[in-house]
Design a protein around this motif. Sequence first.
Motif, PDB file in Angstrom:
ATOM      1  N   HIS A  21      36.566 -14.427  11.294  1.00 19.21           N
ATOM      2  CA  HIS A  21      36.812 -15.631  12.094  1.00 19.21           C
ATOM      3  C   HIS A  21      38.281 -15.777  12.451  1.00 19.21           C
ATOM      4  N   ILE A  22      38.523 -16.541  13.520  1.00 14.09           N
ATOM      5  CA  ILE A  22      39.875 -16.784  14.024  1.00 14.09           C
ATOM      6  C   ILE A  22      40.077 -18.285  14.175  1.00 14.09           C
ATOM      7  N   GLY A  23      41.113 -18.836  13.540  1.00 19.96           N
ATOM      8  CA  GLY A  23      41.527 -20.213  13.780  1.00 19.96           C
ATOM      9  C   GLY A  23      40.710 -21.288  13.130  1.00 19.96           C
ATOM     10  N   LEU A  24      39.823 -20.945  12.189  1.00 22.81           N
ATOM     11  CA  LEU A  24      38.940 -21.956  11.596  1.00 22.81           C
ATOM     12  C   LEU A  24      39.514 -22.602  10.345  1.00 22.81           C
ATOM     13  N   ASP A  25      40.674 -22.157   9.885  1.00 19.00           N
ATOM     14  CA  ASP A  25      41.331 -22.780   8.736  1.00 19.00           C
ATOM     15  C   ASP A  25      42.193 -23.940   9.231  1.00 19.00           C
ATOM     16  N   LEU A  26      41.667 -25.154   9.103  1.00 20.50           N
ATOM     17  CA  LEU A  26      42.341 -26.347   9.608  1.00 20.50           C
ATOM     18  C   LEU A  26      43.251 -26.930   8.545  1.00 20.50           C
ATOM     19  N   THR A  27      44.254 -27.679   8.997  1.00 18.33           N
ATOM     20  CA  THR A  27      45.166 -28.337   8.053  1.00 18.33           C
ATOM     21  C   THR A  27      45.287 -29.823   8.392  1.00 18.33           C
ATOM     22  N   ASN A  28      46.131 -30.170   9.367  1.00 14.80           N
ATOM     23  CA  ASN A  28      46.347 -31.597   9.612  1.00 14.80           C
ATOM     24  C   ASN A  28      46.384 -31.995  11.089  1.00 14.80           C
ATOM     25  N   HIS A  29      45.960 -31.126  11.978  1.00 16.22           N
ATOM     26  CA  HIS A  29      45.799 -31.477  13.390  1.00 16.22           C
ATOM     27  C   HIS A  29      44.518 -30.818  13.879  1.00 16.22           C
ATOM     28  N   ASP A  57      35.276 -26.373  -0.731  1.00 14.17           N
ATOM     29  CA  ASP A  57      35.221 -26.506   0.718  1.00 14.17           C
ATOM     30  C   ASP A  57      36.455 -27.236   1.223  1.00 14.17           C
ATOM     31  N   ALA A  58      37.119 -26.646   2.202  1.00 13.84           N
ATOM     32  CA  ALA A  58      38.301 -27.290   2.785  1.00 13.84           C
ATOM     33  C   ALA A  58      37.899 -28.493   3.623  1.00 13.84           C
ATOM     34  N   TYR A  59      36.803 -28.352   4.374  1.00 11.23           N
ATOM     35  CA  TYR A  59      36.305 -29.491   5.156  1.00 11.23           C
ATOM     36  C   TYR A  59      34.805 -29.328   5.361  1.00 11.23           C
ATOM     37  N   SER A  60      34.136 -30.466   5.393  1.00 12.77           N
ATOM     38  CA  SER A  60      32.685 -30.495   5.584  1.00 12.77           C
ATOM     39  C   SER A  60      32.308 -31.764   6.331  1.00 12.77           C
ATOM     40  N   ILE A  61      31.223 -31.679   7.090  1.00  9.70           N
ATOM     41  CA  ILE A  61      30.607 -32.852   7.691  1.00  9.70           C
ATOM     42  C   ILE A  61      29.276 -33.041   6.966  1.00  9.70           C
ATOM     43  N   ILE A  62      29.155 -34.136   6.206  1.00 14.12           N
ATOM     44  CA  ILE A  62      28.000 -34.333   5.344  1.00 14.12           C
ATOM     45  C   ILE A  62      27.114 -35.463   5.887  1.00 14.12           C
ATOM     46  N   TRP A  63      25.823 -35.365   5.577  1.00 13.36           N
ATOM     47  CA  TRP A  63      24.825 -36.315   6.094  1.00 13.36           C
ATOM     48  C   TRP A  63      23.971 -36.812   4.938  1.00 13.36           C
ATOM     49  N   GLU A  64      23.833 -38.146   4.894  1.00 18.56           N
ATOM     50  CA  GLU A  64      22.961 -38.805   3.920  1.00 18.56           C
ATOM     51  C   GLU A  64      23.435 -38.672   2.466  1.00 18.56           C
ATOM     52  N   TYR A  65      24.723 -38.477   2.237  1.00 21.32           N
ATOM     53  CA  TYR A  65      25.245 -38.693   0.885  1.00 21.32           C
ATOM     54  C   TYR A  65      25.305 -40.188   0.629  1.00 21.32           C
ATOM     55  N   SER A  74      36.212 -33.450   2.038  1.00 20.77           N
ATOM     56  CA  SER A  74      37.027 -32.299   1.666  1.00 20.77           C
ATOM     57  C   SER A  74      37.154 -32.233   0.151  1.00 20.77           C
ATOM     58  N   PHE A  75      36.933 -31.054  -0.376  1.00 18.77           N
ATOM     59  CA  PHE A  75      37.145 -30.814  -1.804  1.00 18.77           C
ATOM     60  C   PHE A  75      38.560 -30.325  -2.075  1.00 18.77           C
ATOM     61  N   LYS A  76      39.213 -29.779  -1.032  1.00 16.48           N
ATOM     62  CA  LYS A  76      40.546 -29.191  -1.187  1.00 16.48           C
ATOM     63  C   LYS A  76      41.486 -29.827  -0.166  1.00 16.48           C
ATOM     64  N   TYR A  77      42.297 -30.779  -0.627  1.00 18.07           N
ATOM     65  CA  TYR A  77      43.242 -31.444   0.254  1.00 18.07           C
ATOM     66  C   TYR A  77      44.405 -31.983  -0.563  1.00 18.07           C
ATOM     67  N   THR A  78      45.473 -32.334   0.122  1.00 18.02           N
ATOM     68  CA  THR A  78      46.594 -33.037  -0.482  1.00 18.02           C
ATOM     69  C   THR A  78      46.790 -34.360   0.258  1.00 18.02           C
ATOM     70  N   GLY A  79      47.306 -35.380  -0.426  1.00 17.95           N
ATOM     71  CA  GLY A  79      47.526 -36.672   0.212  1.00 17.95           C
ATOM     72  C   GLY A  79      46.318 -37.583   0.108  1.00 17.95           C
ATOM     73  N   ASP A  80      46.131 -38.423   1.127  1.00 24.53           N
ATOM     74  CA  ASP A  80      45.031 -39.381   1.134  1.00 24.53           C
ATOM     75  C   ASP A  80      43.676 -38.668   1.191  1.00 24.53           C
ATOM     76  N   ILE A 126      43.615 -27.955   2.558  1.00 27.91           N
ATOM     77  CA  ILE A 126      44.142 -26.733   1.951  1.00 27.91           C
ATOM     78  C   ILE A 126      43.327 -25.540   2.428  1.00 27.91           C
ATOM     79  N   ALA A 127      44.032 -24.540   2.972  1.00 27.07           N
ATOM     80  CA  ALA A 127      43.347 -23.387   3.555  1.00 27.07           C
ATOM     81  C   ALA A 127      43.482 -22.125   2.708  1.00 27.07           C
ATOM     82  N   THR A 128      43.936 -22.250   1.466  1.00 26.65           N
ATOM     83  CA  THR A 128      44.167 -21.083   0.624  1.00 26.65           C
ATOM     84  C   THR A 128      42.901 -20.239   0.496  1.00 26.65           C
ATOM     85  N   GLY A 129      43.021 -18.971   0.875  1.00 28.67           N
ATOM     86  CA  GLY A 129      41.886 -18.060   0.787  1.00 28.67           C
ATOM     87  C   GLY A 129      40.866 -18.230   1.882  1.00 28.67           C
TER      88      GLY A 129
END
Length: 421
Positions: A21-29, A57-65, A74-80, A126-129
């Motif tokens: 994949h190309i460009g799928l590791d997102l951070t803050n924009h 998971d760096a980012y997820s869109i979840i339904w019916e939690y 997000s399971f992997k993030y810094t800040g808020d 966080i996009a590590t790995g």
Amino acid sequence: MAYNVQLDGVDDYAVVAGDSHIGLDLTNHFKISITFSPSDLSSSQKYLLSKAVDGGDAYSIIWEYTDNKVEFYSFKYTGDNPRTGSAITITDTNKHTISYEYDGAIFRGYLDGVEQFSLAKSFSLIATGGSTRPLYIARSSGSNYFKGNLYDTTILKNNVVVAEWLMDEGTGATLYDTSGNGNHATLYGGTWVDDGTGGTTTTHEGTATLNGLGTVTVSGNRETFANGSLLGQGSLTATIQRIVSGDVSLLGSGTLTADSSSNAVHLAEAILSGLGTLNTSGQRVTLANATFNGEGTLNAIAGNVTVITGEANLTGVSSIVAEGLRVVSGYSTMNGSGSITAEVTKEITGNASLFGQGTLTANPSMIYIVDAELIGTSTFEAIPGEKIELIGTMRLEGQQVLNVYLVGKQELNVNLKGLIH
């Protein structure tokens, strides 16, 4: 026919391999949009999208939690915590589009284009790995399979589309990425469904004008676009088998993009002014009497590519790039920092001029250069497998380099007298 993919909530999903994949590791924009319809409102803890990284998971869109709600997780993030306040309520099984958008300061959520929340937040995913971990569609990195229908998904990074799956192929086990980055997803299970909103799409546009942010989009068998103008940030996009464009002008940041398993793109007397781009991931691009002004790019990346440019002008920071079988460039002029690059079987350039910092590079089996001029800080370099022939005259002026590296069984046929000035 307008297709979408139906998932059974048991073991149906799609995945973009982590090593490709190309460009799928997102951070803050970023911005993520998904169009879907749930099969019912009784599901629990399902994932529409999930990008794995080291440790979660760096980012997820979840339904019916949370009952009848979509959330950003997000399971992997810094800040808020980005999940807090991100709930978007859906109380029916209709088709909806949800979007999450973050610019580094404000986190926003939308339902069918209507803003649902706007929160001041400071966080970074966080996009590590992440470069070696997959992106899952309709499941998490564990399981949590979504049950319902998916229509399209789009991901933007730093305001640039890095992946777009229209999910309208109607057959096969590939969800094609129309962004040009090649983030194609492999579909496991799933059922292609015709939603009855259209027939086999054929669009004929004659003497058409689209002003401002104009878009012509087709998902079907064929698009014919003749004598058309797209002014401003116009785009002509198709995930189809063929695009035929005659006398087309794309002014401003215009884009003509085609992505299909079997594409043909024909552009006759086309003009792309400003940041114009012609991208295709298919079998053939034919470009005749075309002009690319500004930072124009003609890219073809496929397993079986033919790129033909006749009497084409690329002005500014321009390039013709192909990774395929053949590049043919006749009577073309590239001004500024122009480059013609090919990792192909054959490249033919006739009466071509590259001005400024121009580069002609090839790693093919055979190269033919006819009456070419490279002026300024220019380079002609060939590292072929079998044979090079320089036919006609080639002139290099200023600080130039002519490098020819013979590897293996090759022949170098050069009339040295009067050939290189």
